[in-house]
Design a protein around this motif. Structure first.
Motif, PDB file in Angstrom:
ATOM      1  N   ARG A  82       0.844  -1.197   0.000  1.00 39.53           N
ATOM      2  CA  ARG A  82       0.000   0.000   0.000  1.00 39.53           C
ATOM      3  C   ARG A  82       0.876   1.242   0.000  1.00 39.53           C
ATOM      4  O   ARG A  82       1.802   1.357   0.807  1.00 39.53           O
ATOM      5  CB  ARG A  82      -0.906   0.021   1.232  1.00 39.53           C
ATOM      6  CG  ARG A  82      -1.859  -1.165   1.253  1.00 39.53           C
ATOM      7  CD  ARG A  82      -2.896  -1.042   2.338  1.00 39.53           C
ATOM      8  NE  ARG A  82      -3.878  -0.055   1.893  1.00 39.53           N
ATOM      9  CZ  ARG A  82      -4.326   0.948   2.666  1.00 39.53           C
ATOM     10  NH1 ARG A  82      -3.890   1.107   3.876  1.00 39.53           N
ATOM     11  NH2 ARG A  82      -5.218   1.802   2.191  1.00 39.53           N
ATOM     12  N   LEU A 104       0.906   5.515   0.034  1.00 35.35           N
ATOM     13  CA  LEU A 104       0.246   6.803   0.218  1.00 35.35           C
ATOM     14  C   LEU A 104       1.006   7.806  -0.634  1.00 35.35           C
ATOM     15  O   LEU A 104       2.194   8.050  -0.413  1.00 35.35           O
ATOM     16  CB  LEU A 104       0.267   7.220   1.692  1.00 35.35           C
ATOM     17  CG  LEU A 104      -0.335   8.582   2.013  1.00 35.35           C
ATOM     18  CD1 LEU A 104      -1.791   8.684   1.537  1.00 35.35           C
ATOM     19  CD2 LEU A 104      -0.234   8.867   3.504  1.00 35.35           C
ATOM     20  N   GLU A 116      -1.482  -0.900  -4.346  1.00 32.50           N
ATOM     21  CA  GLU A 116      -2.695  -0.215  -3.904  1.00 32.50           C
ATOM     22  C   GLU A 116      -2.283   1.205  -3.533  1.00 32.50           C
ATOM     23  O   GLU A 116      -1.342   1.394  -2.750  1.00 32.50           O
ATOM     24  CB  GLU A 116      -3.304  -0.922  -2.703  1.00 32.50           C
ATOM     25  CG  GLU A 116      -4.593  -0.288  -2.229  1.00 32.50           C
ATOM     26  CD  GLU A 116      -5.189  -1.003  -1.035  1.00 32.50           C
ATOM     27  OE1 GLU A 116      -5.951  -0.337  -0.300  1.00 32.50           O
ATOM     28  OE2 GLU A 116      -4.895  -2.200  -0.826  1.00 32.50           O
ATOM     29  N   VAL A 166      -3.394   5.200  -2.326  1.00 34.66           N
ATOM     30  CA  VAL A 166      -4.283   6.237  -1.817  1.00 34.66           C
ATOM     31  C   VAL A 166      -3.580   7.549  -2.124  1.00 34.66           C
ATOM     32  O   VAL A 166      -2.423   7.748  -1.726  1.00 34.66           O
ATOM     33  CB  VAL A 166      -4.530   6.089  -0.301  1.00 34.66           C
ATOM     34  CG1 VAL A 166      -5.317   7.276   0.235  1.00 34.66           C
ATOM     35  CG2 VAL A 166      -5.239   4.773  -0.002  1.00 34.66           C
ATOM     36  N   CYS A 205      -4.608  10.003   7.086  1.00 38.95           N
ATOM     37  CA  CYS A 205      -4.487   8.686   6.442  1.00 38.95           C
ATOM     38  C   CYS A 205      -3.460   7.843   7.182  1.00 38.95           C
ATOM     39  O   CYS A 205      -3.689   6.657   7.453  1.00 38.95           O
ATOM     40  CB  CYS A 205      -4.081   8.838   4.978  1.00 38.95           C
ATOM     41  SG  CYS A 205      -5.291   9.648   3.936  1.00 38.95           S
ATOM     42  N   GLN A 209      -4.830   6.585  10.491  1.00 36.69           N
ATOM     43  CA  GLN A 209      -5.959   5.659  10.466  1.00 36.69           C
ATOM     44  C   GLN A 209      -5.702   4.369   9.693  1.00 36.69           C
ATOM     45  O   GLN A 209      -6.432   3.395   9.869  1.00 36.69           O
ATOM     46  CB  GLN A 209      -7.181   6.365   9.867  1.00 36.69           C
ATOM     47  CG  GLN A 209      -7.630   7.542  10.686  1.00 36.69           C
ATOM     48  CD  GLN A 209      -8.614   8.435   9.954  1.00 36.69           C
ATOM     49  OE1 GLN A 209      -9.121   8.085   8.910  1.00 36.69           O
ATOM     50  NE2 GLN A 209      -8.874   9.602  10.520  1.00 36.69           N
ATOM     51  N   GLU A 210      -4.697   4.360   8.804  1.00 33.05           N
ATOM     52  CA  GLU A 210      -4.462   3.209   7.959  1.00 33.05           C
ATOM     53  C   GLU A 210      -2.980   2.842   7.971  1.00 33.05           C
ATOM     54  O   GLU A 210      -2.139   3.653   8.322  1.00 33.05           O
ATOM     55  CB  GLU A 210      -4.880   3.514   6.516  1.00 33.05           C
ATOM     56  CG  GLU A 210      -6.340   3.893   6.351  1.00 33.05           C
ATOM     57  CD  GLU A 210      -6.666   4.255   4.916  1.00 33.05           C
ATOM     58  OE1 GLU A 210      -6.371   3.444   4.024  1.00 33.05           O
ATOM     59  OE2 GLU A 210      -7.195   5.362   4.688  1.00 33.05           O
ATOM     60  N   LYS A 211      -2.687   1.619   7.534  1.00 29.20           N
ATOM     61  CA  LYS A 211      -1.303   1.173   7.430  1.00 29.20           C
ATOM     62  C   LYS A 211      -0.845   1.340   5.979  1.00 29.20           C
ATOM     63  O   LYS A 211      -1.522   0.908   5.053  1.00 29.20           O
ATOM     64  CB  LYS A 211      -1.181  -0.295   7.833  1.00 29.20           C
ATOM     65  CG  LYS A 211       0.239  -0.827   7.723  1.00 29.20           C
ATOM     66  CD  LYS A 211       0.285  -2.332   7.917  1.00 29.20           C
ATOM     67  CE  LYS A 211       1.671  -2.875   7.717  1.00 29.20           C
ATOM     68  NZ  LYS A 211       2.202  -2.721   6.378  1.00 29.20           N
ATOM     69  N   PHE A 212       0.317   1.964   5.806  1.00 30.53           N
ATOM     70  CA  PHE A 212       0.927   2.112   4.488  1.00 30.53           C
ATOM     71  C   PHE A 212       2.347   1.574   4.541  1.00 30.53           C
ATOM     72  O   PHE A 212       3.049   1.738   5.539  1.00 30.53           O
ATOM     73  CB  PHE A 212       0.943   3.584   4.045  1.00 30.53           C
ATOM     74  CG  PHE A 212      -0.431   4.120   3.759  1.00 30.53           C
ATOM     75  CD1 PHE A 212      -1.013   3.921   2.518  1.00 30.53           C
ATOM     76  CD2 PHE A 212      -1.137   4.794   4.734  1.00 30.53           C
ATOM     77  CE1 PHE A 212      -2.284   4.387   2.258  1.00 30.53           C
ATOM     78  CE2 PHE A 212      -2.416   5.268   4.489  1.00 30.53           C
ATOM     79  CZ  PHE A 212      -2.995   5.062   3.244  1.00 30.53           C
ATOM     80  N   SER A 214       4.058   6.459  11.980  1.00 27.62           N
ATOM     81  CA  SER A 214       4.141   5.114  11.399  1.00 27.62           C
ATOM     82  C   SER A 214       5.603   4.799  11.054  1.00 27.62           C
ATOM     83  O   SER A 214       5.993   4.837   9.883  1.00 27.62           O
ATOM     84  CB  SER A 214       3.256   5.056  10.150  1.00 27.62           C
ATOM     85  OG  SER A 214       3.318   3.801   9.544  1.00 27.62           O
ATOM     86  N   THR A 249       6.765   2.688   7.987  1.00 30.39           N
ATOM     87  CA  THR A 249       6.473   3.132   6.621  1.00 30.39           C
ATOM     88  C   THR A 249       7.743   3.672   5.970  1.00 30.39           C
ATOM     89  O   THR A 249       8.399   4.556   6.514  1.00 30.39           O
ATOM     90  CB  THR A 249       5.377   4.218   6.618  1.00 30.39           C
ATOM     91  OG1 THR A 249       4.192   3.682   7.218  1.00 30.39           O
ATOM     92  CG2 THR A 249       5.056   4.686   5.212  1.00 30.39           C
TER      93      THR A 249
END
Length: 124
Positions: free
Chosen positions: A3, A5, A27, A29, A40, A43-46, A71, A74
């Motif tokens: 993922r 970002l 994927e 975002v 982002c 709230q989400e894992k990248f 994070s 990341t």
């Protein structure tokens, strides 16, 4: 699936990069500024933050510093069209890869693959 970002303020470049990365199997975002990337990250894992360096409100270097705090796992890669900014990024975020514009989309995908230790794959 890996993922990414993507933080890029130029709408055409953001769309271009997003499509290329999705076509390569990632994927993505996409946001248009660093301040939109922070929620982002919270709230989400990248797996990767791919950020332009020169953006309004919060530049990519400050975003990378916030990302490292929020994070730490990341990975970070910068894209920029400014050589002096590239030097600043290398100094202030030495663990981050810096890709200078202009670049071919294949170069971007290859650099992302290298970040994750993947070998070259056909993606077009």
């Amino acid at each position: 699936m890996i993922r990414i970002l993507l933080a890029e303020d130029d709408p055409a470049m953001r769309t271009y990069l997003e499509r290329a990365l999705e076509n390569a199997g990632y994927e993505v975002v996409a946001v248009d500024r660093g301040t939109d990337a922070i929620p982002c990250l919270e709230q989400e894992k990248f797996d990767l933050l791919l950020s332009d360096i020169v953006m309004p409100e919060m530049d990519g270097i400050e975003l990378a510093q916030q990302c490292a705090r929020i994070s730490p796992a990341t990975k970070i890669m910068f894209i920029t069209g400014f050589a002096a900014v590239s030097l600043r990024a290398s100094r202030e975020a030495p663990q981050a890869k810096v890709l200078s514009k202009p670049f071919h989309l294949r170069d971007l995908v290859l650099e992302v693959q290298r970040v994750f230790g993947h070998s070259e794959q056909a993606w077009i």
